[in-house]
Design a protein around this motif. Structure first.
Motif, PDB file in Angstrom:
ATOM      1  N   GLU A   1       0.255  -1.437  -0.393  1.00  0.00           N
ATOM      2  CA  GLU A   1      -0.143   0.165   0.041  1.00  0.00           C
ATOM      3  C   GLU A   1       1.304   0.943   0.097  1.00  0.00           C
ATOM      4  O   GLU A   1       0.748   2.566  -0.536  1.00  0.00           O
ATOM      5  CB  GLU A   1      -0.634  -0.356   0.933  1.00  0.00           C
ATOM      6  N   THR A   2       2.088   1.091   0.696  1.00  0.00           N
ATOM      7  CA  THR A   2       2.890   2.317   0.627  1.00  0.00           C
ATOM      8  C   THR A   2       3.468   2.538  -0.337  1.00  0.00           C
ATOM      9  O   THR A   2       4.518   3.813  -0.799  1.00  0.00           O
ATOM     10  CB  THR A   2       3.779   1.796   1.615  1.00  0.00           C
ATOM     11  N   GLU A   3       3.297   1.481  -1.578  1.00  0.00           N
ATOM     12  CA  GLU A   3       4.343   1.727  -2.735  1.00  0.00           C
ATOM     13  C   GLU A   3       3.347   2.450  -3.656  1.00  0.00           C
ATOM     14  O   GLU A   3       3.909   3.009  -4.704  1.00  0.00           O
ATOM     15  CB  GLU A   3       4.101   0.791  -3.372  1.00  0.00           C
ATOM     16  N   LEU A   4       1.745   2.584  -3.357  1.00  0.00           N
ATOM     17  CA  LEU A   4       1.246   3.175  -4.193  1.00  0.00           C
ATOM     18  C   LEU A   4       1.691   5.016  -3.914  1.00  0.00           C
ATOM     19  O   LEU A   4       1.191   5.409  -4.354  1.00  0.00           O
ATOM     20  CB  LEU A   4      -0.329   2.904  -3.491  1.00  0.00           C
ATOM     21  N   LEU A   5       1.623   5.170  -2.436  1.00  0.00           N
ATOM     22  CA  LEU A   5       1.732   6.569  -2.121  1.00  0.00           C
ATOM     23  C   LEU A   5       2.965   7.002  -2.841  1.00  0.00           C
ATOM     24  O   LEU A   5       3.094   8.258  -3.283  1.00  0.00           O
ATOM     25  CB  LEU A   5       2.340   6.529  -0.648  1.00  0.00           C
ATOM     26  N   VAL A   6       3.923   5.902  -2.546  1.00  0.00           N
ATOM     27  CA  VAL A   6       5.526   6.766  -3.164  1.00  0.00           C
ATOM     28  C   VAL A   6       5.282   6.505  -4.741  1.00  0.00           C
ATOM     29  O   VAL A   6       5.566   7.820  -5.518  1.00  0.00           O
ATOM     30  CB  VAL A   6       6.350   5.691  -3.528  1.00  0.00           C
ATOM     31  N   GLY A   7       3.836   5.803  -5.498  1.00  0.00           N
ATOM     32  CA  GLY A   7       3.925   5.996  -7.302  1.00  0.00           C
ATOM     33  C   GLY A   7       3.068   7.855  -7.694  1.00  0.00           C
ATOM     34  O   GLY A   7       3.505   8.406  -8.191  1.00  0.00           O
ATOM     35  N   TYR A   8       2.161   7.709  -6.328  1.00  0.00           N
ATOM     36  CA  TYR A   8       1.385   9.103  -6.001  1.00  0.00           C
ATOM     37  C   TYR A   8       2.103  10.137  -6.442  1.00  0.00           C
ATOM     38  O   TYR A   8       1.992  11.412  -6.431  1.00  0.00           O
ATOM     39  CB  TYR A   8       0.155   9.158  -5.927  1.00  0.00           C
ATOM     40  N   ALA A   9       3.257  10.135  -5.785  1.00  0.00           N
ATOM     41  CA  ALA A   9       3.987  11.210  -5.251  1.00  0.00           C
ATOM     42  C   ALA A   9       5.370  11.524  -5.610  1.00  0.00           C
ATOM     43  O   ALA A   9       5.747  12.322  -6.589  1.00  0.00           O
ATOM     44  CB  ALA A   9       4.860  10.821  -3.421  1.00  0.00           C
ATOM     45  N   LEU A  10       5.247  10.333  -6.676  1.00  0.00           N
ATOM     46  CA  LEU A  10       6.622  10.290  -7.471  1.00  0.00           C
ATOM     47  C   LEU A  10       6.335  10.992  -9.339  1.00  0.00           C
ATOM     48  O   LEU A  10       6.734  11.641  -9.719  1.00  0.00           O
ATOM     49  CB  LEU A  10       6.653   9.432  -8.290  1.00  0.00           C
ATOM     50  N   GLU A  11       4.334  10.370  -8.800  1.00  0.00           N
ATOM     51  CA  GLU A  11       3.786  11.190  -9.978  1.00  0.00           C
ATOM     52  C   GLU A  11       3.597  12.802 -10.117  1.00  0.00           C
ATOM     53  O   GLU A  11       3.602  13.640 -11.285  1.00  0.00           O
ATOM     54  CB  GLU A  11       2.443  10.660 -10.371  1.00  0.00           C
TER      55      GLU A  11
END
Length: 296
Positions: free
Chosen positions: A104-114
């Motif tokens: 789930e935290t990978e999702l956080l990273v993905g959105y922040a990176l985007e």
């Protein structure tokens, strides 16, 4: 588990059978079998299909047996037994001093990176971007962002635990990323005057009522300080971030936070009260509100 000569295929079957009492889902069971085999033998488990008779040494069998035994008897998370966890394409060192990073935290990273890449492409922020990871733990979020953005970002990470920061520093060194680690409680770890384009965090948000449904792997072995909201105040770190965040954000600054179950409405209210003009929430793999975004 026997230590007589065996093959990759037969050893995989043995591990799977022995781990059945843990009650894992089929996907979780397969993942644990794969992780322990690949980590100890350095043989990719895809060989089970194309070379099932690949021999496994007695030394590796003994190591795997010891890990499986401890996994069963003490319910220690496999990542702690192996000393590392997979996260966003990285293999991060983990001990009982840090939370095991979740998908789930990978999702956080993905959105922040985007969002970071959008800022860079539109030129709405200075380059390099300044990014802050609050409560970094193993350094998972900070390192993933620093590696993906490379020279385009300057990353700072805080944690109240010196033991967690030592693990995070080790992981940063492994991947050759430069991160400013600061010890302290949330924003208090930072010197006055710093300003960030992006603040990210997976704060402690689990309440007392949720403990009864937790597996012993989490409840007994993972650090409570990184999991449970102090004084059962699940909104504490969201409130602190909402109230103090603007002091640390640049003109086009934004905040990304992982959301605990059932907290969307209250966290929205906290940030709206602090005059954040844009608020969005994104679901996780199960459709649960998981990633919170707020911008000035």
């Amino acid at each position: 588990m026997t230590h007589t000569p065996c093959t990759l295929s037969s050893l995989y079957a043995q591990i799977k059978k022995r781990l059945l009492p843990l009650g894992l889902s089929q996907a979780e069971l397969e993942a644990e079998c794969r992780l322990v085999l690949e980590d100890i033998t350095a043989i990719h488990t895809s060989l089970r299909l194309i070379a099932p008779e690949t021999p496994i040494s007695t030394e590796h069998q003994v190591k795997i047996n010891d890990i499986v035994e401890k996994r069963l008897q003490e319910r220690v998370p496999l990542q702690y037994l192996l000393g590392q966890a997979d996260f966003y394409g990285l293999k991060l060192a983990v001990t009982a001093d840090v939370l095991i990073p979740r998908p789930e935290t990978e999702l956080l990273v993905g959105y922040a990176l985007e969002h970071a890449q959008t800022l860079l492409e539109t030129g709405t922020s200075n380059t390099p971007l300044k990014i802050l990871d609050l409560g970094t733990g193993s350094g998972a979020i900070a390192i993933a962002l620093a590696q993906k953005l490379a020279h385009q970002a300057i990353v700072t990470a805080t944690d109240i635990s010196p033991k967690a920061l030592a693990i995070a520093q080790k992981n940063a060194h492994r991947y050759g990323v430069s991160i400013a680690f600061r010890e302290g409680d949330w924003f208090s770890a930072l010197p006055k005057g710093e300003c960030f384009d992006l603040i990210v965090s997976n704060p402690p948000y689990i309440g007392e009522a949720e403990k009864r449904d937790m597996q012993p792997e989490v409840l007994v072995h993972e650090p409570h300080q990184a999991l449970f909201a102090p004084d059962n105040d699940r909104e504490r770190f969201y409130r602190k971030t909402a109230q103090q965040g603007k002091e640390w954000l640049g003109a086009n600054g934004a905040i990304f936070l992982e959301l605990g179950f059932g907290l969307e409405s209250s966290v929205r209210d906290l940030f709206a009260k602090e005059d954040f003009s844009r608020i969005e929430v994104y679901p996780d793999f199960s459709g649960i509100s998981r990633v919170f975004f707020a911008a000035r």
